[in-house]
Structures are given as C-alpha cells and as structure tokens.
Enzyme design. Structure first.
Site, PDB file in Angstrom:
ATOM      1  N   GLU A   9      -0.641  10.671   1.133  1.00 28.20           N
ATOM      2  CA  GLU A   9      -1.918   9.948   1.178  1.00 28.20           C
ATOM      3  C   GLU A   9      -2.207   9.376   2.556  1.00 28.20           C
ATOM      4  OE1 GLU A   9      -4.924   6.810   0.963  1.00 28.20           O
ATOM      5  OE2 GLU A   9      -2.864   6.644   1.678  1.00 28.20           O
ATOM      6  N   ASP A  67       0.879  -1.179   0.000  1.00 32.23           N
ATOM      7  CA  ASP A  67       0.000   0.000   0.000  1.00 32.23           C
ATOM      8  C   ASP A  67       0.912   1.223   0.000  1.00 32.23           C
ATOM      9  OD1 ASP A  67      -1.735   2.065   0.572  1.00 32.23           O
ATOM     10  OD2 ASP A  67      -2.186   1.403   2.602  1.00 32.23           O
TER      11      ASP A  67
END
Ligand SMILES: [Zn+2]
Length: 338
Positions: A214, A180
């Site tokens: 993010e 991720d």
C-alpha cells in the site's frame, strides 16, 4: 485487539519486506474456522468468508506494510546512505534506531543520523542542514569505518532497513510508528473475532484482503474475486489543522487526493454509524491515497469507501487512542452484518 496491534507494530514490515507481518496476520486468521486463506503471488493474504448471501460480494482491505528504507550506498566511512520506501520526510526518522536485514538473514542494528550530527563539531550546521537522503546516514552498531568493513558484516546495497516503532501504551493512547495501517488491520481482525465469537456470519460473502504494497500505491490493485461489488478500505484518518478527524473517533473519508469515494456506499456506512451510535467523523484528506483507489485505478468496477481510526502525526511518530480503533472495529462489524 490491542494485543494483536502491539504484536504487529513490533514486527518490522517495510513495503517489499512485509512477509513476517503477513505471516503473523495469517496465524491470527487461521484461528477462524469459517475462513479459507490463500496467499497472493504478490505476497499478500486473502481470506474468503462465506456469508448469508452472495448476491453482492464484498471485500475489506487493510495493509500491514509500512514506511521504511533500503540501503542505497555503502559510504567510504562505513556508514549507509538510504533510499526511502514510501512517502516520509527525513526529519521524522532522524535519531531513530533501525535494523538492517542482510541477504544472509543477519540483523545489524544502528541509528539514522544527520551526517553532521555532533553539536560539538558542527555547531550551527546541526540545525541548519536540510534533512534529506544525502545528508542522513545509518551509523551501524558494529566496528566499521570503511565500506569493506561494512561489507564484511554482510551488508549490501538493496538490504531492507526498518525503523524502530517504539510502541508505548499510556492511558488508552497508543504511541508508535506504523499505526498506519496496523491499527486498521487490528480493527478488522477484532471485527472478525467479534462476529465469530457471537456465532454470526457476514451478510454477504466477504473477502478479507491483507495488503503488502500500500505505501507505494498499488497494494490492493489485485487479489479480489471477479464478481466483487464493494470494497471497503480500512486505513488511518489524517489528523491536523483544519481536519475533522481525531484520536477518539473512526473517520469516513469522503474525498482524498484521488477524488470522492462512492456516494451510495458512503451513505450506507453513515447510516450504520448513526444507527449503532458509533463514534465517527466525516473528513477529507488533502494529501492521501488509499488501497481502495489502487483497485479503482487498476480497473476494479466496484463501489469503494474508506474508513479508519484517527492517527495523529501520520507518517511520523504516530499516535492514536484505543477508542478510535474500537470505533473502527465496530463500524467494520456493523458493515459485515448489514
Ligand atoms: Zn496506510
């Protein structure tokens, strides 16, 4: 794609300290002559790619920043208390090797342990103690048993700390921290390479946006052209009990904590997956927010969709399979050409 992914996974890039991963991505993108690259003031990277048309300009975002930590406090015993960067449970990094990046550019190695780590000293407390920032500390691989000695190593409050990714590839499975969203970035780069190698160009002018904030929720809040109409966020799919996603498919997320994504855009992506026989799933992620939503919350008036490879044990010691990353790259390529 796998080579790019392994390279990115091995570059420490916690949010706020992702410059080396941005630079490595930039280097890869510089190989594609049709792209015009620019750095954002925030430290992210954008690449503009002219398309066959530009009546509905598009963007694709993926992020290279990861979970990590900062030195919160230098303790009297010379060890470090940490402040988490991004959302993770402390037990997921217990026992992990880590690197402290000092202000002078020195890297000091260590490991994150429970304060009462020794079974021979603390017995049942090793099991019973709650894993949190107060009960965990970095044991440095350096001679220090006082705050002064640790400061002599160049370490100070605010230094970034990166946890070891421990990358291993076995029979197509990729086991590592920070898949991720480095798996998403690798998939996007693979799609760009596939089109370029085939002498193809995207159907629409497309901005590639490599996000660096993010994990704290606002990576893609800025960095897009004003005439943008569509934003595809490429980020991991969440696998677990009750989830449709798995490690062998790309998933289209139709809803997460921020609510439903754009129905019309989703429908087109689903039609593309069916048409091109891309291994895919449709899913809802219960505790999840994306950079696509970050742009919506920042006021972006665009259609947003989210897809990406299934990642097991997300925000933990993660794993995916090359098939999921390939399916993601194929879906991104099909979208670019559509
Ligand atoms: Zn992510």
């Amino acid at each position: 794609m796998l080579e790019t992914l392994i390279e990115l996974l091995n570059i420490p890039s916690p949010t706020g300290f992702a410059h080396a991963a941005i630079a490595a991505t930039r280097k890869r993108l510089e190989g594609f002559k049709d792209l015009t690259l620019a750095d954002t003031h925030k430290g992210g990277l954008v690449a503009e790619w002219p398309g066959a048309a530009e009546d509905t300009p598009r963007a694709i975002t993926a992020h290279v920043d990861t979970l990590g930590a900062m030195v919160k406090e230098i303790k009297g015993n010379g060890r470090l208390k940490l402040s988490a960067i991004g959302g993770f449970a402390w037990n997921t990094v217990e026992g992990e090797g880590c690197t402290v990046f000092t202000q002078d550019g020195v890297q000091v190695r260590g490991a994150l342990l429970l304060t009462m780590a020794s079974g021979h000293v603390h017995a049942a407390k090793v099991n019973e103690t709650k894993r949190d920032a107060d009960n965990m500390e970095v044991r440095l691989d350096a001679r220090s048993s006082s705050a002064d000695e640790t400061r002599e190593l160049g370490i100070e409050v605010g230094d970034f700390v990166a946890f070891d990714p421990r990358v291993e590839v076995v029979d197509g499975f990729i086991r590592s921290r920070h898949l991720d969203d480095k798996a998403g970035v690798a998939a996007v780069l693979a799609a760009v390479k596939a089109l370029t190698d085939a002498g193809a160009k995207p159907a629409q002018r497309t901005t590639l946006h490599i996000s660096n904030y993010e994990e704290v929720g606002h990576g893609a809040a800025a960095g897009f052209p004003n005439d943008l109409e569509e934003l595809l966020a490429v980020d991991m799919a969440a696998i677990g009990d009750g989830q449709a996603s798995d490690e062998f498919h790309a998933t289209l997320c139709v809803k997460d904590s921020g609510g439903p994504y754009h129905k019309g855009f989703n429908d087109r992506l689903r039609a593309l997956a069916a048409e091109h026989e891309i291994a895919h799933k449709i899913d809802i992620y219960p505790y999840y927010g994306s950079d696509g939503e970050a742009y919506w919350r920042a006021g972006g008036d665009v259609a947003v969709a989210l897809l990406g490879p299934g990642v097991d044990a997300s925000h933990n010691y993660e794993r995916t399979h090359i098939e999921a990353v390939m399916a993601t790259a194929q879906w991104v390529a099909a979208y670019l050409l559509s």
